[in-house]
Each structure stands twice: as C-alpha cells, then as structure tokens.
Design a protein around this motif. Structure first.
Motif, PDB file in Angstrom:
ATOM      1  N   UNK A 172      14.276 -46.158 -17.449  1.00 11.57           N
ATOM      2  CA  UNK A 172      15.563 -46.842 -17.297  1.00 11.57           C
ATOM      3  C   UNK A 172      15.929 -46.970 -15.829  1.00 11.57           C
ATOM      4  N   UNK A 173      15.699 -45.905 -15.047  1.00  7.98           N
ATOM      5  CA  UNK A 173      15.960 -45.969 -13.607  1.00  7.98           C
ATOM      6  C   UNK A 173      15.047 -46.989 -12.943  1.00  7.98           C
ATOM      7  N   UNK A 174      13.803 -47.049 -13.407  1.00  7.94           N
ATOM      8  CA  UNK A 174      12.828 -47.944 -12.800  1.00  7.94           C
ATOM      9  C   UNK A 174      13.225 -49.410 -12.984  1.00  7.94           C
ATOM     10  N   UNK A 175      13.794 -49.724 -14.131  1.00 12.21           N
ATOM     11  CA  UNK A 175      14.126 -51.119 -14.426  1.00 12.21           C
ATOM     12  C   UNK A 175      15.556 -51.486 -14.048  1.00 12.21           C
TER      13      UNK A 175
ATOM     14  N   UNK B 123      10.615 -45.648  -5.020  1.00 11.84           N
ATOM     15  CA  UNK B 123      11.331 -44.919  -6.074  1.00 11.84           C
ATOM     16  C   UNK B 123      10.959 -45.471  -7.446  1.00 11.84           C
ATOM     17  N   UNK B 124      10.823 -46.786  -7.543  1.00  9.43           N
ATOM     18  CA  UNK B 124      10.444 -47.379  -8.826  1.00  9.43           C
ATOM     19  C   UNK B 124       9.048 -46.930  -9.235  1.00  9.43           C
ATOM     20  N   UNK B 125       8.141 -46.844  -8.265  1.00 10.61           N
ATOM     21  CA  UNK B 125       6.787 -46.387  -8.554  1.00 10.61           C
ATOM     22  C   UNK B 125       6.795 -44.927  -8.999  1.00 10.61           C
ATOM     23  N   UNK B 126       7.597 -44.095  -8.318  1.00  3.14           N
ATOM     24  CA  UNK B 126       7.686 -42.687  -8.694  1.00  3.14           C
ATOM     25  C   UNK B 126       8.243 -42.537 -10.104  1.00  3.14           C
ATOM     26  N   UNK B 127       9.305 -43.292 -10.418  1.00  2.00           N
ATOM     27  CA  UNK B 127       9.879 -43.213 -11.757  1.00  2.00           C
ATOM     28  C   UNK B 127       8.897 -43.705 -12.823  1.00  2.00           C
ATOM     29  N   UNK B 128       8.082 -44.678 -12.462  1.00  2.25           N
ATOM     30  CA  UNK B 128       7.051 -45.149 -13.399  1.00  2.25           C
ATOM     31  C   UNK B 128       6.047 -44.026 -13.691  1.00  2.25           C
TER      32      UNK B 128
END
Length: 209
Positions: free
Chosen positions: A95-98, A185-190
C-alpha cells in the motif's frame, strides 16, 4: 590459563552461531533497517531485539527448548498468528509502495515509540523461526557445553545479536543519499512486501502439511 582457553572458544562459538543465524534476510531485519533509514526509535528497537534474542537463547540453553518441543499446539498457534501478521504487514508495504504521495526520509510518516516497539515485538515473538533459531538450535548447541561455561556461550550469542541489530539500525544512515529519492523507498517497500508474503506462505504451508 585452562579456564581462559575454555571461555574464549565458548564465547566465540556462541557469537559465530548467533551471527550466522541472525544475518539472514527476514521480517525483523527489514523492519530494523526501515526504522534505521527513518532514524526513528532506533535505539529502543535495537535494544529490544537484541535483549529478546539474548533472553530466548538463555531460555533455550536452560532447557525451555525441550518443553516447547513437547507443546505442538503452542507452535501451531504461533505459526498461524505469525502468518496473519506477516500478511497484514506485507499488504501495508504494498500500500505504501503504490501511494501517490512521494516518500522521502524527511516525509516518512512517523510512528510512536510504543507502536514501533510493539511492531518489533510482533516480528520477534510471532515468528516461529525465531524460536527455532534461538530456543531450539542455539539452546541445543549451548547445552552441549559444561554448565559452568553456558553463560559464556549465551553472552557470545547475545553480543552478536546486539552488534548486528546496532549495525543494521545505525548503519542504515549510510544509505541516506540513496533513499533521498522516493523510488528507493518504493523499491524497499516492494522487497518488504514480497518477503513478508513469502514468509507468510511458508508458515501457512507448514500448517497445511
């Protein structure tokens, strides 16, 4: 001299075994890394994770591992609870990633100390692998030493645990330039989401087998 020749190898054995087990990528390590990148409640989280590992290893060396082995219902409950928690946290990561708003180190959405430690506790105590590594494996290894030097084994294992979590939490700031970009950050959350859901699937498969 003979006592020193016993103490040092015992401490080193505990240190190396604990370090080898704890450095594997997992839910707890990823949470500590993320909090380290945010520079948020790092000290209490590192202290909690390290001290909890030390207590669990001490309990294993003290014979609690054999008791847990005789209580399969408790293991089952921990497995199911851990799977649901990992699914929830993995979905939150996706959810954070998107989310459309950009994530940076300065706009990371802080959480309270209580929630941070509570989440660390969930990652630690709801994960059956933690008990396998600390209570059962480390406990069995520690119990092979003479009773007089078992505390030395526990001290070595605890030192490795605290050293690792401190390096992970406080060393994360070295990656600050990289995580100044929202895409990092998006990559980490993924990665977090994939790891959490994979671990949850592993736990569920264990229950169904």
């Amino acid at each position: 001299m003979s006592s020193m020749t016993t103490v040092y190898p015992t401490f080193f054995t505990g240190f190396v075994m604990s370090g080898a087990l704890i450095m594997a990528i997992g839910a707890q390590n990823l949470f500590v890394l993320r909090q380290g990148l945010k520079r948020e409640h790092v000290g209490p989280i590192v202290l909690f994770c390290g001290c909890t590992d030390a207590l669990l290893i001490a309990a294993g060396v003290g014979g609690v591992g054999a008791l847990l082995g005789a209580m399969p219902q408790l293991t089952m409950a921990l497995t199911v609870g851990g799977a649901f928690f990992l699914i929830w946290y993995g979905c939150k990561a996706f959810q954070r990633m998107t989310a459309p708003d950009a994530m940076t180190i300065t706009t990371h959405g802080s959480i309270t100390l209580g929630r941070a430690v509570g989440t660390a506790a969930a990652f630690t105590l709801l994960n059956p692998h933690v008990y396998l590594d600390t209570v059962l494996l480390m406990g069995a290894a520690g119990s092979t030493h003479a009773p007089a030097v078992r505390p030395i084994f526990v001290a070595g294992a605890a030192t490795a645990s605290i050293t690792w979590f401190a390096a992970l939490g406080y060393g994360a700031r070295v990656l600050t330039p990289l995580f100044a970009r929202p895409v990092a950050w998006k990559a980490l959350d993924a990665v977090v989401g994939v790891v959490m859901l994979t671990l949850a699937a592993t736990l569920i498969a264990r229950v169904l087998v």
